[in-house]
Motif scaffolding. Structure first.
Motif, short mmCIF file in Angstrom:
data_model
loop_
_atom_site.label_atom_id
_atom_site.label_comp_id
_atom_site.label_asym_id
_atom_site.label_seq_id
_atom_site.Cartn_x
_atom_site.Cartn_y
_atom_site.Cartn_z
N ALA A 139 50.31 38.23 81.75
CA ALA A 139 49.49 37.06 81.14
C ALA A 139 48.24 37.57 80.70
O ALA A 139 47.63 37.02 79.74
CB ALA A 139 48.90 36.04 82.22
N LEU A 140 47.69 39.05 81.17
CA LEU A 140 46.46 39.31 80.73
C LEU A 140 46.20 39.60 79.29
O LEU A 140 45.11 39.02 78.70
CB LEU A 140 46.40 40.80 81.37
N ARG A 145 43.05 37.95 74.67
CA ARG A 145 42.62 37.58 73.19
C ARG A 145 42.18 36.17 72.98
O ARG A 145 41.23 35.96 72.25
CB ARG A 145 44.25 37.41 72.63
N ARG A 146 42.36 35.42 74.04
CA ARG A 146 41.53 33.91 74.04
C ARG A 146 40.12 34.36 74.10
O ARG A 146 39.23 33.69 73.65
CB ARG A 146 42.26 33.04 74.90
N TYR A 147 39.71 35.19 75.22
CA TYR A 147 38.29 35.41 75.46
C TYR A 147 37.80 35.93 74.34
O TYR A 147 36.55 35.51 73.94
CB TYR A 147 38.54 36.29 76.55
N PRO A 153 33.37 34.57 67.32
CA PRO A 153 33.83 33.62 66.68
C PRO A 153 33.77 34.07 64.95
O PRO A 153 33.81 35.30 64.64
CB PRO A 153 32.63 32.56 66.52
N ALA A 154 34.26 32.96 64.00
CA ALA A 154 34.50 33.33 62.57
C ALA A 154 33.27 34.27 62.12
O ALA A 154 33.28 35.13 61.27
CB ALA A 154 34.83 32.21 61.94
N GLU A 155 31.92 33.80 62.45
CA GLU A 155 30.78 34.43 62.01
C GLU A 155 30.56 36.11 62.21
O GLU A 155 30.59 36.84 61.48
CB GLU A 155 29.68 33.82 62.31
#
Length: 180
Positions: A139-140, A145-147, A153-155
């Motif tokens: 699961a790592l 990737r989620r972290y 973020p997009a900026e």
């Protein structure tokens, strides 16, 4: 390539089942690679695939060597930033493996197999750690990737795209693309 992940409770015979599965696969004519992090009695301990029997090879993950090689390569790739900071380099001989490096070496090995580094095989049998540890390990990558999506973020991703322009304006080397 067909991938068989073998796990279970500690001491339940995971390595034996993995070896037997690999032997059965090879006996059926499938070119098989058994990958393990622990020693398998009667199998070679080489980190690269080594012939065990007809159609069966074995590779044992050397997490210490993997850690040293990856950290040495990271130092080479980050040399611009390290030079900018005045940081010294660590020699491979002085590096000792950190906690978690065996798990990262196993993930790296699975990634190599998925990317086709061992494309000559029909079946990959992987002797995983005990079940709870194996589930957390598998699961790592998605958790990281989620972290990273939350941390970058997009900026910040836009800043990554403008990296070459920012480097010219700032007059200092910006981190390489691979670092992002």
């Amino acid at each position: 390539m067909r991938t068989v992940l073998v796990t279970g409770l500690g001491g339940a015979g995971r390595s034996t089942v993995a070896a037997a599965t690999a032997l059965a696969s090879a006996a059926s004519g499938s070119r098989t690679l058994l990958v393990s992090a622990e020693a398998v009695p009667g199998f070679p301990a080489a980190p690269e695939p080594t012939r065990v029997a007809d159609d069966l090879d074995h590779a044992r993950i050397d997490s210490g060597e993997h850690f040293r090689a990856e950290l040495t390569e990271l130092q080479k790739r980050a040399s611009g930033v390290l030079d900018l900071l005045g940081a010294g380099r660590l020699d491979g001989e002085e590096l000792t493996e950190l906690p978690g490096s065996p798990q990262l070496a196993l993930l790296h090995t699975l990634r190599r197999a998925a990317e086709g580094d061992w494309s000559g095989y029909d079946t990959l049998v992987v002797d995983l750690p005990p079940l709870a540890e194996a589930l957390a390990l598998l699961a790592l990558p998605e958790q990281l990737r989620r972290y990273l999506r939350r941390l970058l973020p997009a900026e910040r991703q836009a800043a990554r795209a403008l990296r070459p322009v920012l480097a010219q304006l700032a007059g200092v080397p910006m981190p390489a693309q691979w670092l992002y």
